[in-house]
Design a protein around this motif. Structure first.
Motif, PDB file in Angstrom:
ATOM      1  N   LEU A  93       5.712  -4.721  -0.465  1.00  0.00           N
ATOM      2  CA  LEU A  93       5.621  -4.830   0.995  1.00  0.00           C
ATOM      3  C   LEU A  93       6.830  -5.536   1.573  1.00  0.00           C
ATOM      4  O   LEU A  93       7.364  -5.155   2.607  1.00  0.00           O
ATOM      5  CB  LEU A  93       4.350  -5.593   1.376  1.00  0.00           C
ATOM      6  N   GLN A  97      -0.202  -4.022   6.956  1.00  0.00           N
ATOM      7  CA  GLN A  97       0.211  -5.348   6.494  1.00  0.00           C
ATOM      8  C   GLN A  97      -0.729  -6.437   7.001  1.00  0.00           C
ATOM      9  O   GLN A  97      -1.094  -7.357   6.255  1.00  0.00           O
ATOM     10  CB  GLN A  97       1.644  -5.634   6.953  1.00  0.00           C
ATOM     11  N   GLN A 119       5.374   2.028   4.282  1.00  0.00           N
ATOM     12  CA  GLN A 119       4.964   0.698   3.844  1.00  0.00           C
ATOM     13  C   GLN A 119       3.659   0.702   3.051  1.00  0.00           C
ATOM     14  O   GLN A 119       3.226  -0.333   2.558  1.00  0.00           O
ATOM     15  CB  GLN A 119       4.845  -0.235   5.045  1.00  0.00           C
TER      16      GLN A 119
END
Length: 406
Positions: A217, A351, A391
């Motif tokens: 990440l 995230q 991502q």
């Protein structure tokens, strides 16, 4: 040496250590003890010391016996004064050992009750008496990890590894310190060393998987996360009474835990009229973040919450939330991500979901969600699964869904 040649390594280790009590200058005994240490680690794993028979304490008379070795000239023999001095030194040494054990036990007791600051202080006192005892350093490193003092924890582990280059606790706790410092590559390296010494350490295996994902990440986020943190605006203040109560909590708790000076724990703001639109700015500490969340949650303002999440680095969520995560906060985060962020920036939404799951009390709060609230979490994951982002992959998303018990 006979025990070692017959592969009776534990007894050989005890013999070499006994020799070194009598004469610490015998280099062959030092080398042999170090060599056998590595053999015992390979043979018995990280708990090798626990399987050793006790090392006998060599009395002063035996330590001095090498001075009156029968054929020594009388002028080389120690005088009565020298003998008395040695006995006094031995007594002082024994008193120091007793004090060391007492302080260490007191530190261990504080760890059991979660009083990590007090425990660290006790271990620090131990180190004034003995800088070679590795256990107190790894114990203090644990305390520092609990206190979010990652750099200090790393230093203690470095010290241990200079003495024992295969100390599994030092590698494990240094890996956690690196993780806290967001040096994920170094953390991965240390977790790998732990598993090289003992492949059966389940905690290290789990941590390695997590830190590897964090590393992914971190590298894939790149400039994107920095771009989202550029804005900085103000927030409508909560009521004066609420501010005064939370101010007291902040200076006593968050300012200490998150290393924010007391005078900085309470942000300086200009009160706004309640009729003004709720606005947010990038939080600099846990108290700051808590004040914004309280205002956002009180107004059920999902748009303002989305603004807050947009300008907050996802990696900082566990620290900013501290132990204040509640069901209402989790829910408004989910709703804000679903309605305002997931469609525009699915990578950022992912995230936030990932780091939100690392917050203290997450599992407890998750277990208390109703069926309807769980459906909202599922809907957010559905949006992310239909979106594309560099991502995360669908595999990462499925793994995270399991964390959210979906």
């Amino acid at each position: 040496m006979a025990n070692e040649s017959m592969e009776r390594y534990r007894q050989a280790y005890i013999d070499y250590k006994t020799v070194l009590q009598i004469d610490s200058s015998i280099q062959a005994a030092n080398d042999s003890a170090n060599r056998i240490t590595k053999t015992l680690i390979d043979q018995d794993g990280p708990s090798w010391r626990e399987k050793l028979p006790p090392i006998p304490v060599v009395p002063v008379a035996a330590q001095l016996h090498r001075w009156d070795g029968g054929n020594l000239p009388s002028e080389n023999k120690p005088s009565t004064t020298d003998l008395n001095r040695e006995e006094q030194v031995q007594m002082n040494r024994e008193e120091a050992m007793e004090k060391f054990k007492r302080l260490k036990n007191e530190g261990n007791d504080f760890v059991k009750t979660g009083e990590y600051e007090k425990a660290a202080n006790k271990y620090s006192e131990c180190m004034k008496l003995n800088t070679e005892e590795c256990t107190v350093y790894t114990n203090r490193a644990l305390c520092y990890l609990k206190l979010y003092k990652y750099e200090e924890a790393k230093r203690d582990c470095d010290h241990v590894l200079q003495i024992e280059d295969s100390n599994i606790k030092a590698f494990y706790r240094r890996a956690l310190a690196y993780k806290g410092l967001q040096n994920y590559q170094a953390s991965v390296d240390d977790f790998n060393k732990v598993l090289l010494i003992d492949p059966n350490v389940l905690e290290a295996q789990k941590e390695l998987e997590e830190v590897t994902q964090l590393l992914h990440l971190d590298s894939s986020a790149g400039a994107g996360s920095q771009r989202t943190r550029g804005k900085k605006i103000t927030i409508q203040e909560v009521t004066e009474a609420d501010e005064q109560e939370e101010r007291q909590l902040a200076t006593s708790e968050d300012a200490e835990i998150h290393h924010v000076p007391a005078e900085e724990a309470v942000p300086k703001r200009v009160p706004q009229r309640s009729s003004e639109k709720l606005r947010v700015w990038e939080p600099s500490n846990a108290y700051d973040f808590g004040q914004i969340i309280n205002a956002v949650n009180a107004n059920k303002d999902k748009a303002a919450c989305a603004d807050l999440l947009t300008i907050t680095d996802p990696k900082t969520l566990p620290v900013l939330l501290s132990n204040k995560l509640e069901g209402e906060i989790l829910l408004i985060f989910i709703q804000s991500l679903k309605h305002y962020i997931a469609g525009k920036d699915p990578g950022l939404a992912y995230q936030h979901l990932f780091y939100l799951s690392k917050a203290e009390r997450f599992k407890v709060v998750l277990a208390l969600l109703s069926k309807k609230e769980k459906e909202e979490v599922q809907q957010l994951f559905d949006v992310l699964s239909e979106s594309q982002s560099d991502q995360y992959s669908l595999e990462h998303l499925e793994s995270l869904k399991k964390v959210y018990e979906l």
